[in-house]
Motif scaffolding. Sequence first.
Motif, PDB file in Angstrom:
ATOM      1  N   ASN A  22      32.615 108.691  11.633  1.00 58.07           N
ATOM      2  CA  ASN A  22      31.930 107.696  12.458  1.00 58.07           C
ATOM      3  C   ASN A  22      30.495 107.419  12.026  1.00 58.07           C
ATOM      4  OD1 ASN A  22      34.160 107.186  13.969  1.00 58.07           O
ATOM      5  ND2 ASN A  22      33.468 108.260  15.784  1.00 58.07           N
ATOM      6  N   ARG A  26      29.319 103.749  11.080  1.00 58.08           N
ATOM      7  CA  ARG A  26      28.234 103.134  11.851  1.00 58.08           C
ATOM      8  C   ARG A  26      27.118 102.664  10.907  1.00 58.08           C
ATOM      9  NH1 ARG A  26      27.151 103.435  17.161  1.00 58.08           N
ATOM     10  NH2 ARG A  26      28.667 105.101  17.420  1.00 58.08           N
ATOM     11  N   GLN A  30      26.163  98.726  10.506  1.00 61.49           N
ATOM     12  CA  GLN A  30      24.863  98.349  11.040  1.00 61.49           C
ATOM     13  C   GLN A  30      23.956  97.729   9.981  1.00 61.49           C
ATOM     14  OE1 GLN A  30      23.594 101.799  13.334  1.00 61.49           O
ATOM     15  NE2 GLN A  30      24.360 100.800  15.191  1.00 61.49           N
ATOM     16  N   ARG A  37      27.582  90.819  13.823  1.00 65.37           N
ATOM     17  CA  ARG A  37      28.575  91.730  14.405  1.00 65.37           C
ATOM     18  C   ARG A  37      29.134  91.198  15.718  1.00 65.37           C
ATOM     19  NH1 ARG A  37      25.910  96.515  15.546  1.00 65.37           N
ATOM     20  NH2 ARG A  37      23.906  95.777  14.839  1.00 65.37           N
ATOM     21  N   LYS A  38      28.342  90.403  16.443  1.00 64.66           N
ATOM     22  CA  LYS A  38      28.828  89.798  17.692  1.00 64.66           C
ATOM     23  C   LYS A  38      29.866  88.706  17.434  1.00 64.66           C
ATOM     24  CE  LYS A  38      25.124  90.707  20.968  1.00 64.66           C
ATOM     25  NZ  LYS A  38      24.123  90.100  21.858  1.00 64.66           N
ATOM     26  N   SER A  53      34.840 104.406  20.735  1.00 63.63           N
ATOM     27  CA  SER A  53      33.429 104.342  21.143  1.00 63.63           C
ATOM     28  C   SER A  53      32.560 103.746  20.042  1.00 63.63           C
ATOM     29  CB  SER A  53      32.918 105.725  21.533  1.00 63.63           C
ATOM     30  OG  SER A  53      32.991 106.599  20.429  1.00 63.63           O
ATOM     31  N   PHE A  54      32.862 104.065  18.822  1.00 60.41           N
ATOM     32  CA  PHE A  54      32.115 103.522  17.687  1.00 60.41           C
ATOM     33  C   PHE A  54      32.249 101.992  17.646  1.00 60.41           C
ATOM     34  CE2 PHE A  54      33.572 101.871  13.547  1.00 60.41           C
ATOM     35  CZ  PHE A  54      32.342 101.618  12.976  1.00 60.41           C
ATOM     36  N   LYS A  56      33.043  99.878  20.055  1.00 62.12           N
ATOM     37  CA  LYS A  56      32.399  99.227  21.202  1.00 62.12           C
ATOM     38  C   LYS A  56      30.885  99.147  21.017  1.00 62.12           C
ATOM     39  CE  LYS A  56      36.018 100.505  24.392  1.00 62.12           C
ATOM     40  NZ  LYS A  56      36.416 101.407  25.462  1.00 62.12           N
ATOM     41  N   ASP A  57      30.300 100.148  20.403  1.00 63.21           N
ATOM     42  CA  ASP A  57      28.851 100.147  20.166  1.00 63.21           C
ATOM     43  C   ASP A  57      28.451  99.157  19.069  1.00 63.21           C
ATOM     44  OD1 ASP A  57      28.523 102.112  22.056  1.00 63.21           O
ATOM     45  OD2 ASP A  57      28.342 103.742  20.593  1.00 63.21           O
ATOM     46  N   VAL A  58      29.197  99.150  17.995  1.00 63.42           N
ATOM     47  CA  VAL A  58      28.829  98.351  16.822  1.00 63.42           C
ATOM     48  C   VAL A  58      29.272  96.894  16.948  1.00 63.42           C
ATOM     49  CG1 VAL A  58      29.114  98.159  14.316  1.00 63.42           C
ATOM     50  CG2 VAL A  58      28.836 100.400  15.357  1.00 63.42           C
ATOM     51  N   PRO A  60      30.059  94.704  19.956  1.00 66.53           N
ATOM     52  CA  PRO A  60      30.102  94.610  21.416  1.00 66.53           C
ATOM     53  C   PRO A  60      31.015  93.520  21.971  1.00 66.53           C
ATOM     54  CG  PRO A  60      28.002  93.804  20.579  1.00 66.53           C
ATOM     55  CD  PRO A  60      28.734  94.412  19.418  1.00 66.53           C
TER      56      PRO A  60
END
Length: 75
Positions: A22, A26, A30, A37-38, A53-54, A56-58, A60
């Motif tokens: 991860n 990430r 990033q 990324r959106k 979780s990775f 969802k964070d990266v 969104p």
Amino acid sequence: MCFIVSGADTGQLFDSLSDRRNFKLRAYFQRFTLKARKKVTHIVMNMNASYGSFVKDVFPCAKISIDRFHVIQQL
């Protein structure tokens, strides 16, 4: 094991990463702006719980789907 990044519509291979941990994923994703990324609307992945979780964070705005192979395997 590796992590493959490809386009859903065309199947075009964008990149193949030699490390799928991860923190490495990430760092790789990033590098792209949050605005870029959106724009990612959908992610298809295996059932690795740590990816959820990775992603969802990266990414969104992305919806997550499990790939067909792993769904059938679980059935």
